[in-house]
Design an enzyme around this catalytic site. Structure first.
Site, PDB file in Angstrom:
ATOM      1  N   THR A 281       0.916  -1.377   0.176  1.00 10.02           N
ATOM      2  CA  THR A 281      -0.391  -0.215   0.035  1.00 10.02           C
ATOM      3  C   THR A 281       0.754   0.859  -0.065  1.00 10.02           C
ATOM      4  O   THR A 281       1.764   1.420   0.683  1.00 10.02           O
ATOM      5  CB  THR A 281      -0.615  -0.474   1.066  1.00 10.02           C
ATOM      6  OG1 THR A 281      -1.816  -0.734   1.185  1.00 10.02           O
ATOM      7  CG2 THR A 281      -1.614   1.169   1.477  1.00 10.02           C
ATOM      8  N   PHE A 283       0.970   5.082   0.722  1.00 13.20           N
ATOM      9  CA  PHE A 283       1.183   6.480   2.020  1.00 13.20           C
ATOM     10  C   PHE A 283       1.045   7.507   1.229  1.00 13.20           C
ATOM     11  O   PHE A 283       2.128   7.025   0.598  1.00 13.20           O
ATOM     12  CB  PHE A 283       0.760   6.011   3.341  1.00 13.20           C
ATOM     13  CG  PHE A 283       0.353   4.228   4.315  1.00 13.20           C
ATOM     14  CD1 PHE A 283      -1.165   4.773   4.862  1.00 13.20           C
ATOM     15  CD2 PHE A 283       0.453   3.235   3.422  1.00 13.20           C
ATOM     16  CE1 PHE A 283      -1.399   3.227   5.505  1.00 13.20           C
ATOM     17  CE2 PHE A 283       0.198   2.347   4.232  1.00 13.20           C
ATOM     18  CZ  PHE A 283      -1.030   2.491   4.743  1.00 13.20           C
TER      19      PHE A 283
END
Length: 376
Positions: A281, A283
């Site tokens: 992921t 960020f």
């Protein structure tokens, strides 16, 4: 009938003429650009360009040739504009950037916020970027996290923007437009989900599985092997873990990180249940000030376009012709405007680069509502 060698010789002669005429046209375009600097006229004149396209296509009768000459002249005019944008920059007539370069990101006594609860992937990403000793605080929603920096209540906030297997976090994209917040950094966090439960829970005892919708999606292959389990979406993976702990029920399980399982004293029933080994992921780090590090290498922008054929292609040509590498493009529907979209584009570069300045000047003039989201 002429042989192939003779035909190719004729093509070479024509190509040489085209090259000479191309150079002559671009030189004149440069003179036009210099005149526009003096008179303050806009570089992009869509009415004149449409008239010119109609004029040149009208010189031909064959539909195929008309289409071809139209595309050729659209490219020629696009390149002419880019030369003229360069002149504006050289003469200092472009809009000055509102962004300030800094050697390092400043940190004051205020807090760094993330969405979720302790043990969430957002907390892990925050610690990875700022270190274990940073003064961090959790908030309930993405909106609160963005508002905290926009309102100068926190120095930075850390938010997930996309997952390598589940795609974009659409809510965060929308919030970037709604609030005055600037992307100043990013951190990539490898994601490894675990299936956890209270003491005594087993694969055979589970009836319900709780987690964030993306975590459920990322673990879909594993969950399909257990079709009798009911999947229940919840706002955060660590919140799911906390809820399972409070329930104390062996029929309920959560999908979360190993760290969240340890924090809430849950037992790990199975590890690595997201079968994609490359699952990560991304960020973003947001600040409330328009700043960027001097060594920043990526620019993020968003803009709106009229619903006209070729409009996106023409905008992206500013990235191409300035030798910038586009790394991402996403689109989001614009609220209350049916079938209209806002585009989000990432490309490599620094706001101090001439090519970036040229591209942004062109995009600003030829699109609607350009917003520079950040340079990081």
């Amino acid at each position: 009938m002429k042989d192939l060698q003779e035909l190719r010789a004729r093509l070479d002669a024509i190509d040489a003429q085209i090259v000479d005429l191309y150079k002559e046209r671009m030189d004149i375009a440069r003179e036009v650009g210099a005149d526009k600097v003096k008179t303050g006229k806009k570089v992009f004149d869509p009415i004149r360009e449409q008239a010119k396209l109609g004029q040149v296509t009208g010189l031909l009768e064959d539909g195929f040739y008309q289409k071809g000459i139209g595309e050729l002249y659209a490219q020629l005019m696009s390149q002419s504009r880019k030369i003229q944008y360069q002149i504006l920059i050289e003469e200092g007539k472009e809009n000055k950037s509102a962004f300030t370069p800094v050697a390092e990101l400043p940190v004051s006594p205020k807090e760094i916020v993330y969405q979720g609860v302790p043990g969430s992937y957002s907390q892990l990403a925050t610690k990875k970027y700022f270190g274990d000793n940073a003064q961090i605080k959790n908030v309930r929603s993405f909106r609160e996290a963005v508002a905290a920096v926009a309102n100068q209540e926190a120095d930075y906030s850390v938010l997930p923007i996309e997952n390598s297997s589940a795609g974009m976090v659409s809510d965060v994209y929308d919030l970037l437009v709604q609030y005055e917040a600037t992307i100043v950094g990013e951190v990539i966090l490898p994601i490894s989900h675990a299936l956890v439960g209270v003491k005594g829970a087993t694969l055979n005892s589970i009836k319900e599985v709780y987690s964030h919708p993306q975590a459920l999606s990322q673990s879909s292959e594993y969950l399909e092997e257990h079709p009798d389990w009911k999947q229940l979406a919840i706002g955060n993976t660590a919140v799911a873990a906390k809820q399972i702990k409070a329930a104390g029920d062996i029929t309920k399980a959560a999908i979360c990180s190993i760290e969240a399982a340890s924090l809430y004293e849950l037992e790990i029933i199975d590890r690595g249940i997201n079968r994609n080994e490359n699952n990560s992921t991304r960020f973003i780090v947001l600040a409330g000030k328009k700043i960027y590090k001097e060594d920043a290498k990526k620019v993020s922008v968003c803009f709106e376009l009229p619903h006209v054929s070729g409009s996106l292609y023409r905008i992206l040509s500013h990235v191409i012709f300035n030798d910038l590498n586009m790394t991402k493009i996403e689109s989001r529907p614009i609220k209350d405007r049916t079938w209209e979209y806002r585009f989000y584009v990432d490309f490599e570069g620094n706001l101090q680069d001439a090519g970036v300045q040229n591209a942004l000047l062109g995009i600003a003039e030829e699109s609607k509502n350009l917003l520079i989201l950040g340079n990081y």
